[in-house]
Scaffold this active site. Sequence first.
Site, PDB file in Angstrom:
ATOM      1  N   ASP A  93      16.742   0.344  -3.713  1.00  0.00           N
ATOM      2  CA  ASP A  93      15.508  -0.056  -4.409  1.00  0.00           C
ATOM      3  C   ASP A  93      15.704  -1.498  -4.873  1.00  0.00           C
ATOM      4  O   ASP A  93      16.826  -1.902  -5.173  1.00  0.00           O
ATOM      5  CB  ASP A  93      15.235   0.864  -5.612  1.00  0.00           C
ATOM      6  CG  ASP A  93      13.812   0.732  -6.139  1.00  0.00           C
ATOM      7  OD1 ASP A  93      13.008   1.660  -5.923  1.00  0.00           O
ATOM      8  OD2 ASP A  93      13.500  -0.312  -6.766  1.00  0.00           O
ATOM      9  N   GLU A 108       2.783   0.549  -2.519  1.00  0.00           N
ATOM     10  CA  GLU A 108       1.729   0.565  -1.500  1.00  0.00           C
ATOM     11  C   GLU A 108       1.045  -0.799  -1.410  1.00  0.00           C
ATOM     12  O   GLU A 108      -0.132  -0.928  -1.754  1.00  0.00           O
ATOM     13  CB  GLU A 108       0.738   1.689  -1.850  1.00  0.00           C
ATOM     14  CG  GLU A 108      -0.311   1.976  -0.800  1.00  0.00           C
ATOM     15  CD  GLU A 108       0.220   2.650   0.458  1.00  0.00           C
ATOM     16  OE1 GLU A 108       1.435   2.664   0.684  1.00  0.00           O
ATOM     17  OE2 GLU A 108      -0.613   3.173   1.211  1.00  0.00           O
ATOM     18  N   LYS A 127       5.566  -4.384   2.066  1.00  0.00           N
ATOM     19  CA  LYS A 127       6.085  -3.590   3.184  1.00  0.00           C
ATOM     20  C   LYS A 127       6.403  -4.512   4.364  1.00  0.00           C
ATOM     21  O   LYS A 127       7.393  -4.334   5.057  1.00  0.00           O
ATOM     22  CB  LYS A 127       5.078  -2.503   3.578  1.00  0.00           C
ATOM     23  CG  LYS A 127       4.889  -1.438   2.462  1.00  0.00           C
ATOM     24  CD  LYS A 127       4.340  -0.147   3.001  1.00  0.00           C
ATOM     25  CE  LYS A 127       3.751   0.778   1.942  1.00  0.00           C
ATOM     26  NZ  LYS A 127       4.685   1.737   1.350  1.00  0.00           N
ATOM     27  N   HIS A 130       4.200  11.003   6.503  1.00  0.00           N
ATOM     28  CA  HIS A 130       3.514  11.062   5.221  1.00  0.00           C
ATOM     29  C   HIS A 130       3.843  12.369   4.509  1.00  0.00           C
ATOM     30  O   HIS A 130       3.311  13.427   4.838  1.00  0.00           O
ATOM     31  CB  HIS A 130       1.994  10.916   5.451  1.00  0.00           C
ATOM     32  CG  HIS A 130       1.202  10.793   4.197  1.00  0.00           C
ATOM     33  ND1 HIS A 130       0.118  11.579   3.915  1.00  0.00           N
ATOM     34  CD2 HIS A 130       1.349   9.969   3.123  1.00  0.00           C
ATOM     35  CE1 HIS A 130      -0.371  11.239   2.730  1.00  0.00           C
ATOM     36  NE2 HIS A 130       0.351  10.277   2.243  1.00  0.00           N
ATOM     37  N   ASN A 144      -6.393  13.911   3.246  1.00  0.00           N
ATOM     38  CA  ASN A 144      -7.199  13.086   2.352  1.00  0.00           C
ATOM     39  C   ASN A 144      -8.573  12.782   2.956  1.00  0.00           C
ATOM     40  O   ASN A 144      -9.560  12.621   2.252  1.00  0.00           O
ATOM     41  CB  ASN A 144      -6.424  11.799   2.048  1.00  0.00           C
ATOM     42  CG  ASN A 144      -6.961  11.073   0.837  1.00  0.00           C
ATOM     43  OD1 ASN A 144      -7.726  11.625   0.056  1.00  0.00           O
ATOM     44  ND2 ASN A 144      -6.590   9.821   0.691  1.00  0.00           N
TER      45      ASN A 144
HETATM   46  P1  NAI Z   1       6.083   3.835  -6.763  1.00  0.00           P
HETATM   47  O1  NAI Z   1       5.258   2.604  -6.795  1.00  0.00           O
HETATM   48  O2  NAI Z   1       6.153   4.736  -7.946  1.00  0.00           O
HETATM   49  O3  NAI Z   1       7.604   3.441  -6.414  1.00  0.00           O
HETATM   50  C1  NAI Z   1       7.918   2.456  -5.474  1.00  0.00           C
HETATM   51  C2  NAI Z   1       9.378   2.007  -5.661  1.00  0.00           C
HETATM   52  O4  NAI Z   1       9.653   1.063  -4.639  1.00  0.00           O
HETATM   53  C3  NAI Z   1       9.665   1.339  -7.003  1.00  0.00           C
HETATM   54  O5  NAI Z   1      10.811   1.934  -7.561  1.00  0.00           O
HETATM   55  C4  NAI Z   1       9.936  -0.130  -6.619  1.00  0.00           C
HETATM   56  O6  NAI Z   1      10.925  -0.728  -7.438  1.00  0.00           O
HETATM   57  C5  NAI Z   1      10.460   0.020  -5.202  1.00  0.00           C
HETATM   58  N1  NAI Z   1      10.325  -1.162  -4.348  1.00  0.00           N
HETATM   59  C6  NAI Z   1       9.333  -2.063  -4.310  1.00  0.00           C
HETATM   60  N2  NAI Z   1       9.575  -2.989  -3.364  1.00  0.00           N
HETATM   61  C7  NAI Z   1      10.756  -2.675  -2.788  1.00  0.00           C
HETATM   62  C8  NAI Z   1      11.533  -3.226  -1.732  1.00  0.00           C
HETATM   63  N3  NAI Z   1      11.156  -4.332  -1.108  1.00  0.00           N
HETATM   64  N4  NAI Z   1      12.692  -2.609  -1.386  1.00  0.00           N
HETATM   65  C9  NAI Z   1      13.093  -1.496  -2.024  1.00  0.00           C
HETATM   66  N5  NAI Z   1      12.384  -0.912  -3.033  1.00  0.00           N
HETATM   67  C10 NAI Z   1      11.237  -1.494  -3.397  1.00  0.00           C
HETATM   68  O7  NAI Z   1       5.581   4.603  -5.467  1.00  0.00           O
HETATM   69  P2  NAI Z   1       5.504   6.160  -5.059  1.00  0.00           P
HETATM   70  O8  NAI Z   1       4.414   6.846  -5.787  1.00  0.00           O
HETATM   71  O9  NAI Z   1       6.869   6.758  -5.059  1.00  0.00           O
HETATM   72  O10 NAI Z   1       5.005   5.981  -3.551  1.00  0.00           O
HETATM   73  C11 NAI Z   1       5.739   5.286  -2.588  1.00  0.00           C
HETATM   74  C12 NAI Z   1       4.984   5.255  -1.277  1.00  0.00           C
HETATM   75  O11 NAI Z   1       4.621   6.588  -0.894  1.00  0.00           O
HETATM   76  C13 NAI Z   1       3.695   4.458  -1.278  1.00  0.00           C
HETATM   77  O12 NAI Z   1       3.537   3.869  -0.005  1.00  0.00           O
HETATM   78  C14 NAI Z   1       2.634   5.530  -1.517  1.00  0.00           C
HETATM   79  O13 NAI Z   1       1.377   5.162  -1.027  1.00  0.00           O
HETATM   80  C15 NAI Z   1       3.210   6.684  -0.726  1.00  0.00           C
HETATM   81  N6  NAI Z   1       2.798   8.034  -1.142  1.00  0.00           N
HETATM   82  C16 NAI Z   1       2.644   8.334  -2.461  1.00  0.00           C
HETATM   83  C17 NAI Z   1       2.283   9.625  -2.840  1.00  0.00           C
HETATM   84  C18 NAI Z   1       2.149   9.966  -4.284  1.00  0.00           C
HETATM   85  O14 NAI Z   1       1.579  11.033  -4.583  1.00  0.00           O
HETATM   86  N7  NAI Z   1       2.642   9.158  -5.216  1.00  0.00           N
HETATM   87  C19 NAI Z   1       2.034  10.674  -1.849  1.00  0.00           C
HETATM   88  C20 NAI Z   1       2.308  10.260  -0.487  1.00  0.00           C
HETATM   89  C21 NAI Z   1       2.643   8.969  -0.176  1.00  0.00           C
END
Ligand code: NAI
Length: 460
Positions: free
Chosen positions: A32, A75, A80, A127, A177
């Site tokens: 991370d 996201e 990304k 996903h 969705n």
């Molecule tokens: P989040 O925003 O809570 O966590 C993202 C993490 O990625 C953070 O800890 C951040 O520090 C880290 N990060 C950011 N840039 C980075 C990089 N360059 N390298 C390494 N780490 C990095 O996101 P969440 O909710 O865990 O979701 C993650 C992904 O999964 C998103 O693409 C989201 O759309 C997708 N998703 C989310 C769902 C949900 O219910 N929350 C369900 C299905 C998919």
Amino acid sequence: MDLRVAVAGLGPMGRGIARVFAVAGAAVTVVDVDAATTARGHAQLREEEDVPVSVAASVAAAVRDADLFIEAIVERFEAKRSLLAEVRATVRAAGNDKLVVATNTSSLSIGELGVAYGDPSRVVGMHFFNPPAKMRLVEVIRGARTDPEVVALAREWVAALGKTAVLCADSPNFIVNRVCRPLYYESQLLVTQGMAPPVVDAAVRGALGHRMGPLELLDFTGLHTHLGSSETALREFGDPRYRPIPLTRRLVRAGTTGRAAGQGYYDYAAGKPRDAQASVLRTSQQSEVDVRVYRAVGCTPRDVAAVTGLARQGRVVVDSSDGGWVEHLPAGVGWIRLHGGFAEVVADEVAGIEPAHDAVDALGATSVPVLALPGLVVDRLAHTMANEALTLVEEATATAEDVDLALRLGMNHPIGPLEYLTRTGPAEVLAGLRGMATHFGDPRYRPAPLLVRQAAGSRR
Ligand code: NAI
């Protein structure tokens, strides 16, 4: 599972994904950008499952020898894109050309992320649903240029996790969705049109067996998240049926985005949505009344004449959701919509319709009072969802089997929307949608051409 997996992003999703692979026996490395998140995430993973997960100091170190890289970072396309470019540079330098690159994105294009990576043939969508440890479904999304072998590997790995993969083309909102768009839109429109949220939710749970009502679910996911995917759908499809509901924007702008904010469609300081829903249900009382139920899909002049005739002989109720009855229901006739042991009972003071409790008592059904709106609550939501599901099949985004499987596993719906369509019959669903289209005059109810053909086929 003999696999080396690197997971980037230790938010709830990345952590959950790392955990399920580690539990299945894969060698997992996590990374991370945020050092504190990494430390916390790693500690949490150890505590939860006591499975070995290594922490990498950099993305390069994580992917050098990996078979699979999964990104679950924020996201945002730009974030990304630069992460994928870094992965690609490492892969090239290390000569790791077997690496499969998976993204857990909910809304970005797999094809576009593939181009951002520099080799679209290696990029696939995986996903996962939240929380990954519990949810059995994974939507596997193939970009237009994803190598079929990469798709096959992704599906194999999902199966090795003990989960179920459904295959989806690279289309906005994917399967679950997307099919749920109308469920969310229509439930919110019902509120705009005067229905109370607990009534809408109680009707859906009672008649369709959903574990959560749609408004309770929207509050749970967050109205801002829902608004984001509505905007994506509207922008990408360019179809006005996907436009967000003004009420949603108003609530989001006011900061009342749902459960986490303390207020959305429900006020969480005032109590639980379940209690509010229970309070609007009515259990039938013992009754000996002799009631005739006239079942009508539509509201033709013949139906109206038949009901008028029956009303002269005794107590009669119409069992229908057709909006024509709001103007043509003869005086003294009741209006209900029966779904097995559950009934929607039209109770509409403005339209001068008294609730036919005597009929529901005689039928022994639990009921909820609804306004005289075309489709009422249940058919309106179920028919529009079936129409959306069929649209996905028509445009070859997914197969009918996968659409049903996705909704059963991803949403816990007792039956899939296409099985519902088969059971109800395409002609009835088409008639329902046409009724709504006529009475509301909104393209949201436009039937899929495939539905029109199916209905015609079922009549020949
Ligand atoms: P989040 O925003 O809570 O966590 C993202 C993490 O990625 C953070 O800890 C951040 O520090 C880290 N990060 C950011 N840039 C980075 C990089 N360059 N390298 C390494 N780490 C990095 O996101 P969440 O909710 O865990 O979701 C993650 C992904 O999964 C998103 O693409 C989201 O759309 C997708 N998703 C989310 C769902 C949900 O219910 N929350 C369900 C299905 C998919």
